[in-house]
Design an enzyme around this catalytic site. Structure first.
Site, short mmCIF file in Angstrom:
data_model
loop_
_atom_site.label_atom_id
_atom_site.label_comp_id
_atom_site.label_asym_id
_atom_site.label_seq_id
_atom_site.Cartn_x
_atom_site.Cartn_y
_atom_site.Cartn_z
N SER A 61 0.82 -1.22 0.00
CA SER A 61 0.00 0.00 0.00
C SER A 61 0.86 1.27 0.00
O SER A 61 2.01 1.26 0.42
CB SER A 61 -0.91 0.02 1.23
OG SER A 61 -1.69 -1.14 1.28
N1 SAH Z 1 -1.26 -3.88 3.62
C1 SAH Z 1 -0.66 -4.65 2.57
C2 SAH Z 1 -1.58 -4.56 1.37
C3 SAH Z 1 -1.55 -5.75 0.54
S1 SAH Z 1 -2.70 -5.74 -0.81
C4 SAH Z 1 0.72 -4.10 2.25
O1 SAH Z 1 0.93 -2.92 2.51
O2 SAH Z 1 1.56 -4.83 1.74
C5 SAH Z 1 -4.03 -6.67 -0.12
C6 SAH Z 1 -3.74 -8.08 0.24
O3 SAH Z 1 -4.97 -8.69 0.65
C7 SAH Z 1 -3.20 -8.95 -0.89
O4 SAH Z 1 -1.98 -9.51 -0.52
C8 SAH Z 1 -4.28 -10.01 -1.09
O5 SAH Z 1 -3.76 -11.28 -1.45
C9 SAH Z 1 -4.93 -10.05 0.28
N2 SAH Z 1 -6.30 -10.59 0.31
C10 SAH Z 1 -7.32 -10.36 -0.56
N3 SAH Z 1 -8.43 -11.03 -0.17
C11 SAH Z 1 -8.09 -11.69 0.98
C12 SAH Z 1 -8.80 -12.56 1.86
N4 SAH Z 1 -10.08 -12.88 1.65
N5 SAH Z 1 -8.15 -13.05 2.94
C13 SAH Z 1 -6.85 -12.75 3.17
N6 SAH Z 1 -6.13 -11.94 2.36
C14 SAH Z 1 -6.73 -11.41 1.29
#
Ligand code: SAH
Length: 213
Positions: A61
């Site tokens: 993010s």
């Molecule tokens: N806060 C993280 C953002 C990652 S993007 C950072 O800064 O790195 C969002 C993440 O949510 C992705 O890695 C995706 O695989 C995960 N995601 C999406 N749906 C999900 C679910 N149902 N359960 C767990 N993770 C999920």
């Protein structure tokens, strides 16, 4: 890799410019080495205020969004936080020093494993990880005083709301269309919920296992 202090200084200035006022959040963002969470190919851009690819079609993010969500959670050292979407683990690393414990769930195994290694390198003792579908929350560990969802839900996730303490706060991006997602702060009261719109954001979708079958 040596990150120059002025990189972190530039980021701090961008966060202040974006309305981050919570000193504890600013200090944690300043002290956390974002380059540890960014793939080699993008490492020279670690301190830009921008999301970057982390593999599996996911992104780390944007720092100002991480800071906004963290500030909105009103953390303290007594709260127990559930995070859905560990991704790179960067948001987790910002939450961990500001709360009692973080429970974080990621559905992509490679991302889950990489994030786990980073938490070991950084010696976090209050981060508990899990690989799986977080859209159903973590019932064995519920209730939580705070919940943060870092992927966009189509609607307010009621299962997660049911795992939130009375007096608790959930921060979640909600919206069907990628160009019309709103970051919501939801406070749970004795018999109701209060919702505040914190503005437009852009997140990858929250994908539940049910949608995959
Ligand atoms: N806060 C993280 C953002 C990652 S993007 C950072 O800064 O790195 C969002 C993440 O949510 C992705 O890695 C995706 O695989 C995960 N995601 C999406 N749906 C999900 C679910 N149902 N359960 C767990 N993770 C999920």
């Amino acid at each position: 890799m040596i990150v120059e202090k002025r990189d972190a200084d530039t980021l701090r200035a961008a966060l202040i410019n974006d309305g981050i006022t919570d000193e504890a959040v600013l200090a944690t963002m300043y002290a956390t080495p974002r380059e540890l969470f960014v793939p080699e190919a993008f490492r020279n851009r670690s301190y830009e205020n921008t999301p970057l690819p982390i593999g599996q079609h996911q992104t780390i993010s944007q720092p100002s969004v991480v800071a906004t969500m963290t500030q909105a959670l009103e953390l303290n050292d007594r709260v127990k936080v559930l995070e859905i979407g560990t991704g790179s683990g960067y948001q987790t690393a910002i939450l961990a020093p500001l709360c009692r414990r973080v429970y974080t769930i990621e559905r992509h195994k490679p991302l889950h494993l990489e994030a786990e290694q980073r938490f070991e390198v950084l010696k976090f003792r209050n981060v508990v990880t899990r690989c799986g579908d977080g859209s159903m929350g973590w019932s064995e560990q519920a209730p939580f005083s705070r919940i943060i969802v870092t992927a966009a839900a189509i609607d307010v996730p009621h299962v997660l709301l049911s795992q939130l303490d009375v007096g608790g706060i959930m921060v979640v991006p909600v919206g069907l269309n990628e160009r019309d997602q709103h970051l919501l702060r939801i406070r749970k009261t004795e018999d109701d919920i209060e919702t505040e719109d914190l503005g437009l954001v852009r997140f990858v979708p929250l994908i539940s296992d049910e949608e995959m079958v």
